[in-house]
Design a protein around this motif. Structure first.
Motif, short mmCIF file in Angstrom:
data_model
loop_
_atom_site.label_atom_id
_atom_site.label_comp_id
_atom_site.label_asym_id
_atom_site.label_seq_id
_atom_site.Cartn_x
_atom_site.Cartn_y
_atom_site.Cartn_z
N THR A 192 0.90 -4.27 0.33
CA THR A 192 1.36 -3.35 -0.71
C THR A 192 2.88 -3.39 -0.73
OG1 THR A 192 1.08 -1.12 -1.61
CG2 THR A 192 1.31 -1.29 0.78
N SER A 235 -2.47 2.60 -6.40
CA SER A 235 -3.13 2.98 -7.65
C SER A 235 -4.15 4.11 -7.48
CB SER A 235 -3.80 1.76 -8.29
OG SER A 235 -4.83 1.27 -7.47
N TYR A 236 -4.28 4.63 -6.27
CA TYR A 236 -5.19 5.74 -6.01
C TYR A 236 -4.40 7.03 -5.85
CZ TYR A 236 -9.14 2.68 -5.44
OH TYR A 236 -10.14 1.79 -5.68
N PHE A 241 -3.48 -2.64 -4.17
CA PHE A 241 -4.07 -1.56 -4.97
C PHE A 241 -3.93 -0.18 -4.34
CE2 PHE A 241 -7.49 -2.59 -2.10
CZ PHE A 241 -8.10 -1.38 -1.86
N GLU A 283 0.20 7.75 -9.98
CA GLU A 283 0.06 6.80 -8.89
C GLU A 283 0.76 7.37 -7.66
OE1 GLU A 283 1.98 3.05 -9.57
OE2 GLU A 283 3.88 3.96 -10.06
#
Length: 144
Positions: A39, A16-17, A13, A72
């Motif tokens: 990742t 995704s920040y 994830f 993203e």
């Protein structure tokens, strides 16, 4: 008082920040000893790079793509390593899992395997971003 853990695991994830610096700092703040990050390295560059992707793609179950709104971040493994170092963690081990062939493997859509798992260990020698930049400048001058 903030609750801390010996091991913090962050899988799939990070990209995704929007603010990759903030999320990694929060992850580091939660750990006493170890952070594991899984990742992908979309850039495969030899320098720390964070690219921002304004039109990411998401795969639907039927295999078609549709755009989603938002930005993203795409940090390569060297950028993640640098941010982790600034937060007091050094990379101890890196694993590159095999591509999953009999199922959808969102990380490994190209010929090369971009998925990686890094084990970061708390390092008492915390260095600032400026320390890293100055070290890189010295190294560049020595090599030229």
């Amino acid at each position: 008082m903030q609750y801390k853990n010996d091991i913090v695991i962050a899988c799939g994830f990070i990209h995704s920040y929007f603010n990759i610096f903030d999320i990694l700092k929060k992850i580091c703040d939660l750990s006493n000893n170890v952070v594991v990050i899984e990742t992908h390295d979309p850039l495969g560059d030899t320098n720390p790079v964070i690219r921002f992707n304004p039109l990411g793609k998401m795969v639907r179950n039927e295999g078609t793509y549709s755009t989603f709104e938002g930005i993203e971040t795409l940090p390569n493994k060297l950028a993640v390593d640098l941010i982790m170092a600034v937060n007091g963690f050094s990379v101890s081990k890196r694993i590159f899992p095999e591509r999953i062939n009999n199922s959808h493997d969102a990380y490994n859509t190209r010929d090369n395997n971009s998925r990686f798992i890094s084990l970061y260990i708390k390092d008492n020698n915390v260095r600032t971003l400026e320390d890293h930049i100055n070290e890189d400048r010295k190294s560049t001058r020595l090599n030229s």
